[in-house]
Design a protein around this motif. Structure first.
Motif, short mmCIF file in Angstrom:
data_model
loop_
_atom_site.label_atom_id
_atom_site.label_comp_id
_atom_site.label_asym_id
_atom_site.label_seq_id
_atom_site.Cartn_x
_atom_site.Cartn_y
_atom_site.Cartn_z
N MET A 1 0.85 -1.21 0.00
CA MET A 1 0.00 0.00 0.00
C MET A 1 0.87 1.24 0.00
O MET A 1 1.86 1.32 0.72
N GLN A 2 0.50 2.20 -0.85
CA GLN A 2 1.27 3.43 -0.92
C GLN A 2 0.62 4.51 -0.06
O GLN A 2 -0.55 4.41 0.29
N ILE A 3 1.40 5.57 0.23
CA ILE A 3 0.86 6.64 1.08
C ILE A 3 -0.37 7.26 0.45
O ILE A 3 -1.32 7.63 1.12
N ARG A 4 -0.36 7.37 -0.87
CA ARG A 4 -1.51 8.01 -1.52
C ARG A 4 -2.79 7.20 -1.30
O ARG A 4 -3.88 7.75 -1.38
N ASP A 5 -2.67 5.89 -1.04
CA ASP A 5 -3.85 5.07 -0.77
C ASP A 5 -4.29 5.20 0.69
O ASP A 5 -5.47 5.38 0.97
N LEU A 6 -3.34 5.10 1.59
CA LEU A 6 -3.68 5.15 3.02
C LEU A 6 -4.05 6.56 3.43
O LEU A 6 -4.90 6.77 4.28
N GLY A 7 -3.41 7.56 2.82
CA GLY A 7 -3.67 8.96 3.18
C GLY A 7 -2.75 9.41 4.29
O GLY A 7 -2.28 8.63 5.11
N GLU A 8 -2.53 10.71 4.28
CA GLU A 8 -1.63 11.33 5.25
C GLU A 8 -2.04 11.01 6.68
O GLU A 8 -1.22 10.62 7.52
N PHE A 9 -3.34 11.17 6.98
CA PHE A 9 -3.76 11.05 8.38
C PHE A 9 -3.76 9.60 8.84
O PHE A 9 -3.46 9.32 9.99
N LEU A 11 -1.60 7.45 7.82
CA LEU A 11 -0.20 7.13 8.08
C LEU A 11 0.27 7.76 9.39
O LEU A 11 0.93 7.10 10.22
N ILE A 12 -0.09 9.03 9.60
CA ILE A 12 0.31 9.69 10.84
C ILE A 12 -0.23 8.92 12.04
O ILE A 12 0.47 8.72 13.04
N GLU A 13 -1.48 8.47 11.95
CA GLU A 13 -2.08 7.73 13.06
C GLU A 13 -1.30 6.44 13.34
O GLU A 13 -1.01 6.11 14.49
N ARG A 14 -0.96 5.72 12.28
CA ARG A 14 -0.18 4.49 12.46
C ARG A 14 1.15 4.75 13.13
O ARG A 14 1.58 4.03 14.04
N GLY A 104 9.83 14.11 4.25
CA GLY A 104 9.43 14.54 2.91
C GLY A 104 9.28 13.28 2.07
O GLY A 104 10.26 12.54 1.92
N LEU A 105 8.08 13.04 1.53
CA LEU A 105 7.81 11.75 0.88
C LEU A 105 7.03 11.91 -0.41
O LEU A 105 6.05 12.66 -0.46
N PRO A 106 7.42 11.18 -1.46
CA PRO A 106 6.57 11.10 -2.65
C PRO A 106 5.33 10.26 -2.34
O PRO A 106 5.40 9.34 -1.52
N PRO A 107 4.20 10.58 -2.97
CA PRO A 107 2.95 9.87 -2.67
C PRO A 107 3.02 8.37 -2.94
O PRO A 107 2.26 7.61 -2.36
N ALA A 112 4.60 0.45 4.25
CA ALA A 112 5.38 -0.53 5.01
C ALA A 112 6.84 -0.07 5.16
O ALA A 112 7.47 -0.32 6.19
N ASP A 113 7.35 0.63 4.15
CA ASP A 113 8.74 1.12 4.23
C ASP A 113 8.87 2.17 5.34
O ASP A 113 9.84 2.19 6.09
N ILE A 114 7.87 3.05 5.41
CA ILE A 114 7.93 4.12 6.43
C ILE A 114 7.76 3.52 7.83
O ILE A 114 8.37 3.99 8.79
#
Lengths: 335, 335
Positions: A1-9, A11-14, A104-107, A112-114
């Motif tokens: 899953m990419q950040i653009r799928d999960l969304g910023e918030f 990811l921040i929550e995780r 700083g991240l590309p979408p 999983a990498d982050i």
């Protein structure tokens, strides 16, 4: 899953949940003496001030400039991005405390990498007593990681400006192993497996010299900095800050047997210019250096002396007495 | 001259000299109560801790994502990159103090531009009592600026988590002017010159609400955050943090006459979603809000109330009673 799928918030929550789960006890990690009043998630973090000197540093890595995914796996990148900051706190004789992480991240970055990146940050945070208390996440065409870190210390910090002519110059461990590890990986060189594993680990998992910094400071050492850009360059900076020069002796520069084994012809080049050693360089009168050396890790050694001369000049003296100026007046990241 | 010509260390020296020249008096800026022990140039900055709660925040802007050189000249970019951080400190009721500046720069960046950037930083630093005490400079294919900022406050910080059903929702000034200014510039829209100048200035030179934050906190307001992503989004975040919902009234949302003049049909859209207002959003019981409103700047207004309901939901009520859910559950910078 990419950040653009999960969304910023999402990811921040995780990540926040990874971070706060790691804090022990009802008061946000009392095991490490954190005094957090406001944890991640508000406008700022907040804590109760300690009765001490406070330290504050920041360090950034950019993909393609400071690291590649090939030479530095994600957890190691997380470890290292905090390690370089902890090393600055160590060089002042302090203890690290609170960190803010900016990504700083590309979408298209994999979530999983982050998470792996954060796993490495939490691992070193747990080891050194660092609480991640917030940060920022922004979209960027290139990956970068900025850590801002506070620290505390009771008593005066060790500085770069206080070296005196006649001081011995010493380091707290073997030099050049990290640079050697990077060189092995980048150039795909062959080396005995034990040596290769040791050097790779030195590059990927450096251990900032926090305990060493505290010991030096308590022993009366006034002058120190961390070795991050290579001995020649960092000693030159220290000399420049103190308005003096230095002479170092090639046969006294401590090099690990594995580095010598992997690079029999140019281990000294790695030791002088390798970078990312994250140990401490310090200067002090001879009696102080003699007193502290036995208490430092294997490899720690006196390597030369501070002398009057052109500010910032570092001269290497070979075993046959030949002298070479090795200072580069500051390695230029933009050159 | 480009950075690649001057070199990293030449540039750092110039900027450090700009920064320290600005500090007044023998003790590094006693006019602002800085208690610096170690200024820029060592491994870390160091200062004497105040007997207070400490605050810590960071914020990053990336060229092409958060700003363009066309809409934000360099000095304004410097001002704004500190302003967004100062605003976070203001939202806690604190005073900003020490900043670290990280610059990611391509080698072809003009040195004069970076000096202009610093001029803007120093200007807002002087106004708000912020000392730049260090940072990092790295090569990067894209320009980014990360500021890490500490602050202090005596007493409890204002939080996002403490809103209660029945609290009024209020803001400390006119909303949407910055977003309106950006829209004018990006879309090249025509507007009366006075209005255009006002809105452009609101976008380029926001004034964080530090005094307002202190006043609110001293008046017993417990719940606040700054408005940086737009009222609808930020109020939604505050509600989410407090586990509640909010209703706001379209005809109570404060909008500057110039914004209304320039955008007669969609000023409300700017006020709700414009972003970069950098004023404060707060909630408190009615009697507290009535007490503080007269002491706040022009535009400050009560705009609605906190209610029980789906956590994070913000409902806009139009003058004819029509209701629209305007919360977007967090604007996604990666979407």
């Amino acid at each position: 899953m990419q950040i653009r799928d999960l969304g910023e918030f999402g990811l921040i929550e995780r990540l926040n949940s990874m971070v706060t789960r790691g804090r022990r006890g009802p008061d946000n990690g009392a095991t490490h003496n954190f005094r957090l009043l406001v944890d991640t998630g508000d406008d700022t973090a907040a804590w109760t001030a300690a009765d001490a000197t406070e330290l504050f540093t920041t360090d950034t890595v950019v993909e393609g400039i400071h690291f590649t995914r090939e030479t530095t796996p994600w957890p190691d990148l997380g470890w290292k991005s905090l390690a370089s900051n902890i090393s600055d706190i160590a060089a002042m004789g302090g203890l690290p405390l609170y960190a803010l992480i900016t990504l700083g991240l590309p979408p298209e970055t994999e979530v999983a990498d982050i998470e792996e990146l954060y796993r490495g940050m939490l691992e070193i945070g747990e080891k050194y007593g660092v609480a991640i208390v917030g940060g920022d996440m922004v979209r960027s065409p290139v990956i970068f990681i900025t850590v801002a870190l506070t620290g505390v210390r009771t008593g005066s910090p060790m500085l770069r400006t206080t070296a005196r002519a006649g001081d011995l110059v010493a380091v707290t461990g073997f030099l050049g192993s990290s640079g050697g590890g990077l060189k092995l990986m980048l150039e795909g060189l062959a080396a005995p497996e034990d040596a290769a594993a040791f050097l790779r680990e030195a590059h990927r998992h450096p251990h900032p010299a926090v305990a060493e910094g505290q010991m030096l400071s308590q022993s009366g050492v006034l002058t120190a900095m961390d070795v991050s850009d290579g001995l020649a360059d960092d000693l030159s900076k220290l000399c420049l800050a103190s308005g003096l020069a230095a002479r170092i002796y090639a046969d006294q520069v401590p090099v690990h047997p594995y580095l010598r084994q992997a690079f029999p012809d140019d281990y000294l080049e790695s030791a002088l210019n390798g970078g990312e050693d994250y140990l401490l360089l310090f200067t002090a009168p001879e009696e102080t250096v003699k007193e502290v050396l036995p208490n430092l890790p294997e490899g720690a050694a006196s390597i030369g002396e501070i002398v009057d001369g052109p500010a910032g000049q570092v001269t290497l003296v070979s075993p046959n007495g030949e002298e070479t100026v090795v200072s580069r007046a500051g390695w230029d990241h933009f050159g």
